[in-house]
Scaffold this motif. Sequence first.
Motif, PDB file in Angstrom:
ATOM      1  N   ALA A   6       0.882  -1.163   0.000  1.00 14.78           N
ATOM      2  CA  ALA A   6       0.000   0.000   0.000  1.00 14.78           C
ATOM      3  C   ALA A   6       0.918   1.211   0.000  1.00 14.78           C
ATOM      4  CB  ALA A   6      -0.894   0.005   1.229  1.00 14.78           C
ATOM      5  N   ARG A  38      -2.795  -2.619  -8.736  1.00 14.49           N
ATOM      6  CA  ARG A  38      -4.050  -3.358  -8.556  1.00 14.49           C
ATOM      7  C   ARG A  38      -5.243  -2.463  -8.253  1.00 14.49           C
ATOM      8  NH1 ARG A  38      -4.069  -8.328 -10.652  1.00 14.49           N
ATOM      9  NH2 ARG A  38      -2.227  -9.490 -10.056  1.00 14.49           N
ATOM     10  N   ALA A  39      -5.001  -1.321  -7.611  1.00 11.48           N
ATOM     11  CA  ALA A  39      -6.096  -0.409  -7.268  1.00 11.48           C
ATOM     12  C   ALA A  39      -5.533   0.992  -7.101  1.00 11.48           C
ATOM     13  CB  ALA A  39      -6.792  -0.854  -5.974  1.00 11.48           C
ATOM     14  N   VAL A  40      -6.358   1.979  -7.471  1.00 12.61           N
ATOM     15  CA  VAL A  40      -5.980   3.383  -7.351  1.00 12.61           C
ATOM     16  C   VAL A  40      -7.116   4.115  -6.644  1.00 12.61           C
ATOM     17  CG1 VAL A  40      -5.397   5.495  -8.595  1.00 12.61           C
ATOM     18  CG2 VAL A  40      -4.638   3.280  -9.491  1.00 12.61           C
ATOM     19  N   ALA A  41      -6.781   4.839  -5.584  1.00 16.04           N
ATOM     20  CA  ALA A  41      -7.775   5.635  -4.855  1.00 16.04           C
ATOM     21  C   ALA A  41      -8.057   6.927  -5.614  1.00 16.04           C
ATOM     22  CB  ALA A  41      -7.250   5.965  -3.459  1.00 16.04           C
ATOM     23  N   SER A  59      -3.345  10.563  -2.895  1.00 20.62           N
ATOM     24  CA  SER A  59      -3.996   9.338  -3.341  1.00 20.62           C
ATOM     25  C   SER A  59      -3.242   8.159  -2.734  1.00 20.62           C
ATOM     26  CB  SER A  59      -3.994   9.255  -4.874  1.00 20.62           C
ATOM     27  OG  SER A  59      -4.763   8.155  -5.324  1.00 20.62           O
ATOM     28  N   VAL A  61      -2.215   3.781  -3.781  1.00 18.70           N
ATOM     29  CA  VAL A  61      -2.304   2.664  -4.728  1.00 18.70           C
ATOM     30  C   VAL A  61      -1.934   1.373  -4.023  1.00 18.70           C
ATOM     31  CG1 VAL A  61      -1.710   4.110  -6.718  1.00 18.70           C
ATOM     32  CG2 VAL A  61       0.062   2.792  -5.606  1.00 18.70           C
ATOM     33  N   LEU A  62      -2.463   0.293  -4.567  1.00 18.35           N
ATOM     34  CA  LEU A  62      -2.018  -1.042  -4.180  1.00 18.35           C
ATOM     35  C   LEU A  62      -1.167  -1.544  -5.328  1.00 18.35           C
ATOM     36  CD1 LEU A  62      -5.267  -2.605  -2.681  1.00 18.35           C
ATOM     37  CD2 LEU A  62      -3.374  -1.479  -1.489  1.00 18.35           C
ATOM     38  N   GLN A 132     -10.324   3.790   0.713  1.00 16.48           N
ATOM     39  CA  GLN A 132     -11.117   3.605  -0.503  1.00 16.48           C
ATOM     40  C   GLN A 132     -10.736   2.332  -1.245  1.00 16.48           C
ATOM     41  OE1 GLN A 132     -13.644   5.820  -1.753  1.00 16.48           O
ATOM     42  NE2 GLN A 132     -13.464   6.479   0.373  1.00 16.48           N
ATOM     43  N   ILE A 133      -9.480   1.885  -1.107  1.00 17.11           N
ATOM     44  CA  ILE A 133      -9.015   0.749  -1.902  1.00 17.11           C
ATOM     45  C   ILE A 133      -8.609  -0.469  -1.072  1.00 17.11           C
ATOM     46  CG2 ILE A 133      -8.329   2.145  -3.886  1.00 17.11           C
ATOM     47  CD1 ILE A 133      -5.423   1.996  -2.846  1.00 17.11           C
ATOM     48  N   ALA A 134      -8.405  -0.276   0.230  1.00 21.09           N
ATOM     49  CA  ALA A 134      -7.979  -1.396   1.085  1.00 21.09           C
ATOM     50  C   ALA A 134      -8.566  -1.250   2.487  1.00 21.09           C
ATOM     51  CB  ALA A 134      -6.456  -1.466   1.143  1.00 21.09           C
TER      52      ALA A 134
END
Length: 163
Positions: A6, A38-41, A59, A61-62, A132-134
Amino acid sequence: MPTSYALALGSNRRGRHGAPAAELRAAITALGRLGQVRAVAPVFDTAPLGPSSRRFANSAVLLETTLDPPALLAALKAIERGFGRRRGRRWGARVIDLDIILWSGGRVCLPHLLIPHPAFRARGFVLDPLAQIAPLWRDPQSGRSIRQLAARARMVDRRAKRP
């Protein structure tokens, strides 16, 4: 074998990619070269911490990568330098700031690298995007989820703003 990280991203100064939000988008593209994003807030507009007067775009990211924590840190610092980041005043204006917050491998305690990031539990500008993402990722130190930590940080912030 890939592991997950993260990462927190922040910018409050224009760079060659444009305004702070554009710098974040360009940094996310650069992170994609290190592994799989894998994911973006969403981008959050946040007040500065410390003496800076410019608001931040933040922001999270994962990132899934085969890099170990020290190698990822070196890669993040290289990206920051490539974006024009120079070491200087703490909490000052910056084109890009990239921090490792959590790692799926748990804790890291090295002279130049601590995971989890030592200050993230009290920083809404890190926790809100990360939630938001994790939201269910647990802090290995406290055992609390990101969602719980974000709620606690908001509560502390509200109490601090009361007259």
